[in-house]
Design an enzyme around this catalytic site. Sequence first.
Site, PDB file in Angstrom:
ATOM      1  N   SER A 126      24.861  18.459 -23.548  1.00 47.02           N
ATOM      2  CA  SER A 126      23.782  18.955 -22.716  1.00 47.02           C
ATOM      3  C   SER A 126      24.358  18.880 -21.312  1.00 47.02           C
ATOM      4  O   SER A 126      24.587  17.790 -20.775  1.00 47.02           O
ATOM      5  CB  SER A 126      22.536  18.086 -22.859  1.00 47.02           C
ATOM      6  N   LEU A 127      24.629  20.043 -20.737  1.00 48.50           N
ATOM      7  CA  LEU A 127      25.432  20.075 -19.509  1.00 48.50           C
ATOM      8  C   LEU A 127      24.729  19.372 -18.349  1.00 48.50           C
ATOM      9  O   LEU A 127      23.506  19.319 -18.286  1.00 48.50           O
ATOM     10  CB  LEU A 127      25.749  21.529 -19.154  1.00 48.50           C
ATOM     11  N   ASP A 156      32.346  24.815 -13.993  1.00 51.25           N
ATOM     12  CA  ASP A 156      31.740  25.347 -12.758  1.00 51.25           C
ATOM     13  C   ASP A 156      30.334  25.868 -13.023  1.00 51.25           C
ATOM     14  O   ASP A 156      29.436  25.700 -12.185  1.00 51.25           O
ATOM     15  CB  ASP A 156      32.618  26.422 -12.104  1.00 51.25           C
ATOM     16  N   LEU A 188      33.649  31.724 -15.175  1.00 48.75           N
ATOM     17  CA  LEU A 188      32.835  32.294 -16.254  1.00 48.75           C
ATOM     18  C   LEU A 188      31.942  31.211 -16.843  1.00 48.75           C
ATOM     19  O   LEU A 188      32.364  30.062 -16.998  1.00 48.75           O
ATOM     20  CB  LEU A 188      33.727  32.873 -17.356  1.00 48.75           C
ATOM     21  N   SER A 347       6.771  -1.093  -7.360  1.00 53.20           N
ATOM     22  CA  SER A 347       5.698  -0.754  -8.307  1.00 53.20           C
ATOM     23  C   SER A 347       6.036  -1.228  -9.713  1.00 53.20           C
ATOM     24  O   SER A 347       5.166  -1.674 -10.456  1.00 53.20           O
ATOM     25  CB  SER A 347       5.487   0.762  -8.352  1.00 53.20           C
ATOM     26  N   GLU A 368      15.645  10.470 -11.338  1.00 57.14           N
ATOM     27  CA  GLU A 368      15.453   9.778 -12.618  1.00 57.14           C
ATOM     28  C   GLU A 368      16.480  10.189 -13.666  1.00 57.14           C
ATOM     29  O   GLU A 368      16.857   9.396 -14.527  1.00 57.14           O
ATOM     30  CB  GLU A 368      14.032  10.024 -13.144  1.00 57.14           C
ATOM     31  N   PHE A 393       7.285   9.715 -14.797  1.00 55.84           N
ATOM     32  CA  PHE A 393       8.488  10.363 -14.256  1.00 55.84           C
ATOM     33  C   PHE A 393       9.677  10.253 -15.201  1.00 55.84           C
ATOM     34  O   PHE A 393      10.675  10.963 -15.033  1.00 55.84           O
ATOM     35  CB  PHE A 393       8.827   9.805 -12.875  1.00 55.84           C
ATOM     36  N   ARG A 475      -0.670  -0.816 -14.877  1.00 59.72           N
ATOM     37  CA  ARG A 475      -0.873  -1.157 -13.463  1.00 59.72           C
ATOM     38  C   ARG A 475      -1.905  -2.264 -13.268  1.00 59.72           C
ATOM     39  O   ARG A 475      -1.654  -3.203 -12.503  1.00 59.72           O
ATOM     40  CB  ARG A 475      -1.276   0.105 -12.690  1.00 59.72           C
TER      41      ARG A 475
HETATM   42  C1  LIG Z   1      21.816  21.996 -20.228  1.00 56.94           C
HETATM   43  C2  LIG Z   1      22.532  23.063 -20.982  1.00 56.94           C
HETATM   44  N1  LIG Z   1      22.177  24.336 -20.825  1.00 56.94           N
HETATM   45  C3  LIG Z   1      22.815  25.314 -21.519  1.00 56.94           C
HETATM   46  C4  LIG Z   1      23.818  25.009 -22.386  1.00 56.94           C
HETATM   47  C5  LIG Z   1      24.514  26.103 -23.206  1.00 56.94           C
HETATM   48  N2  LIG Z   1      25.888  26.313 -22.712  1.00 56.94           N
HETATM   49  C6  LIG Z   1      26.942  25.757 -23.318  1.00 56.94           C
HETATM   50  S1  LIG Z   1      28.377  26.103 -22.567  1.00 56.94           S
HETATM   51  C7  LIG Z   1      27.618  27.014 -21.367  1.00 56.94           C
HETATM   52  C8  LIG Z   1      28.418  27.650 -20.264  1.00 56.94           C
HETATM   53  C9  LIG Z   1      29.153  26.624 -19.511  1.00 56.94           C
HETATM   54  O1  LIG Z   1      29.868  27.189 -18.464  1.00 56.94           O
HETATM   55  P1  LIG Z   1      30.868  26.310 -17.624  1.00 56.94           P
HETATM   56  O2  LIG Z   1      30.218  25.048 -17.205  1.00 56.94           O
HETATM   57  O3  LIG Z   1      31.387  27.160 -16.545  1.00 56.94           O
HETATM   58  O4  LIG Z   1      31.984  25.907 -18.671  1.00 56.94           O
HETATM   59  P2  LIG Z   1      33.178  26.793 -19.235  1.00 56.94           P
HETATM   60  O5  LIG Z   1      32.939  26.891 -20.699  1.00 56.94           O
HETATM   61  O6  LIG Z   1      33.114  28.132 -18.571  1.00 56.94           O
HETATM   62  O7  LIG Z   1      34.376  26.054 -18.886  1.00 56.94           O
HETATM   63  C10 LIG Z   1      26.247  27.054 -21.602  1.00 56.94           C
HETATM   64  C11 LIG Z   1      25.273  27.800 -20.770  1.00 56.94           C
HETATM   65  C12 LIG Z   1      24.147  23.654 -22.544  1.00 56.94           C
HETATM   66  N3  LIG Z   1      25.082  23.250 -23.397  1.00 56.94           N
HETATM   67  N4  LIG Z   1      23.520  22.711 -21.806  1.00 56.94           N
END
Ligand SMILES: Cc1ncc(C[n+]2csc(CCOP(=O)(O)OP(=O)(O)O)c2C)c(N)n1
Length: 622
Positions: A126-127, A156, A188, A347, A368, A393, A475
Amino acid sequence: MTAMPQSAPTPLTLEQLKEKARLLRIHSMRATTAAGSGHPTSCLSAAEIMAGIFFHAMKFDPSKPNAVGGDRFVLSKGHAAPVLYAALAESGVFPVSRLMTLRHLTSELEGHPTPRIPGVDAATGSLGQGLSVGAGLAIGARVQRSPARIYVLLGDGEVAEGQVWEAAAFAAHARLGNLTAIVDVNALGQSGRTMYQHRMEVYKAKFEANGWQAEVIDGHDIAAVVAALDRARSTLARPQAILARTLKGNGVSFLADKENWHGKPLSKDDLAKAIAELGGAPEIEPDNGRSYARAELPKPPQFPPLPATNYEAGQMVATREAYGTALKRLASILPQLVAVDGDVKNSTFTETMEKTAPDRVFQSYIAEQNMVSMAVGMAAQGLVPFAASFACFLSRAYDQVRMAAIGRSNINLCGSHCGVSIGEDGPSQMALEDLAMFRAIPGACVLYPSDAVSAERLVETMARTDAICYMRTSRPKTPVIYKNQETFPVPGFKVLARTANDRATVIAAGVTLHEALKAAVSLKAKGISICVVDLYCVKPIDADALAVEIRATGGRLVIAEDHYAEGGLGEAVLAALASAGVAPTVVKHLAVRGVPHSGRPDELLDKFGISARHIAAAVEAL
Ligand SMILES: Cc1ncc(C[n+]2csc(CCOP(=O)(O)OP(=O)(O)O)c2C)c(N)n1
């Protein structure tokens, strides 16, 4: 803590590093073609970067790649897993033959990294989360007095995620000179070009604005990669960003900088062409099927029991306050205990621990997502992290909790200010879905104490538990109802009132437990007795034991909770009973239905149907 000796391996020459990069490309393409899926082009752009990190910069013991004291690597762009696995194999962590099991059901080498793979500390894929994990590992190294450095590789496209900048700001503020981020700027993403494409100055300005040392390099020039990594190592005062200009699919002419190749393996024919273009590949032995999955993931340390608490019966103490007191007491006997706050320490009462152990409380500020992922990194360094915010949150860090669960991390989370009982601040500050959220996390332990004694004991249990633990605190001040010596097993519940002819079992926790006890008093005046159950452990539930209580009242059940009707105490109880093969005869489920409002806590409990009056009426109606 003692640090692992940083034995210096013989440095590889640039020619040898180039050869490593060539092999990483070949392994990544072969493994994904064999798997029939995966992201080879995302691996190809990172080949020189990975060769520089693994075979020049990093110092770690391949037989113990997750040891405290060794350098760590986080693949934030988790979909490039094959190039990480290739680097681990070429480092000798497992045999190269293992790469050909990529993505098989029986292989530890899953499509995206998980800590079951030696050399991996957190699940990614999960990026946007890896830099926070790296910051947590860097903090962990500092707390453990380890000289280790942490390397994080990002895409990128990935750095469009806000969490990356939460982590970047934190790392610079905390002067994490032991943290290096490398961004593989291949221009890309998945479905097209990235926002800034190859405008390297934009990335540099963004990192610099956050207080990082940043430099732009040609990410396919191995000499430039090595030099940048060396400069990063000699920078101690602040984190360093290496912005590597690359091409996706680099090294293979028909892939380089081409759109529509993301997430696509090469056909066997294309693979043969690619390998020929790269100058041929070594033979790989067939894999013998031996798994290299880590036998043990980090476990919470053992420590002696905390002395009993010191409360008076009836003393008015909020469970959130008891949480802070317990952290402070634990910190005095557990050096691995660390806490993270999201600017609400006064808190959640994390500040109580800060007063006596300030060097082990970390301020994540109002971020968070970064707070939760940093806790994952800290746990991977052998620490026992507790992160706390208002429970509402934590919902914005739910994906980070989900990923922590995939990584079998032992993080502890506390959400204060649950339910309508927070009162006047209104619905934006009320957590009414947190139990549902955390119950859905596999293996999680979900705790909801009603008084200070149980809250303190359960914090201690969290620190010992080998799972994600969540504690929901309230609370309002509530009276102490338990003796200081009481114990609170997990799973478990307490039966607070019970007679031979109870009209119903009333199950509650937190503020509604006190409402149930008040209802018991008012019903008694009318000659009606009830069995009141404190369900302090919402997950797991000892279903068989609970079924015994419910059967004893003829299956007549009232559940009252300061949570939305979906996914909270009520559904937890009914699911547990179903699993025990017990069907209640009649159920009244009192929960918050609809969006609440500002008001006094007592007014709100009543308006939303979960006060003592409503509980008593529900019992009478049975
Ligand atoms: C939070 C999240 N959103 C969408 C995706 C789906 N996804 C996987 S790879 C990717 C593209 C990633 O691009 P980049 O960070 O530039 O990596 P590259 O493969 O180009 O090196 C996406 C949108 C994911 N894995 N996690």
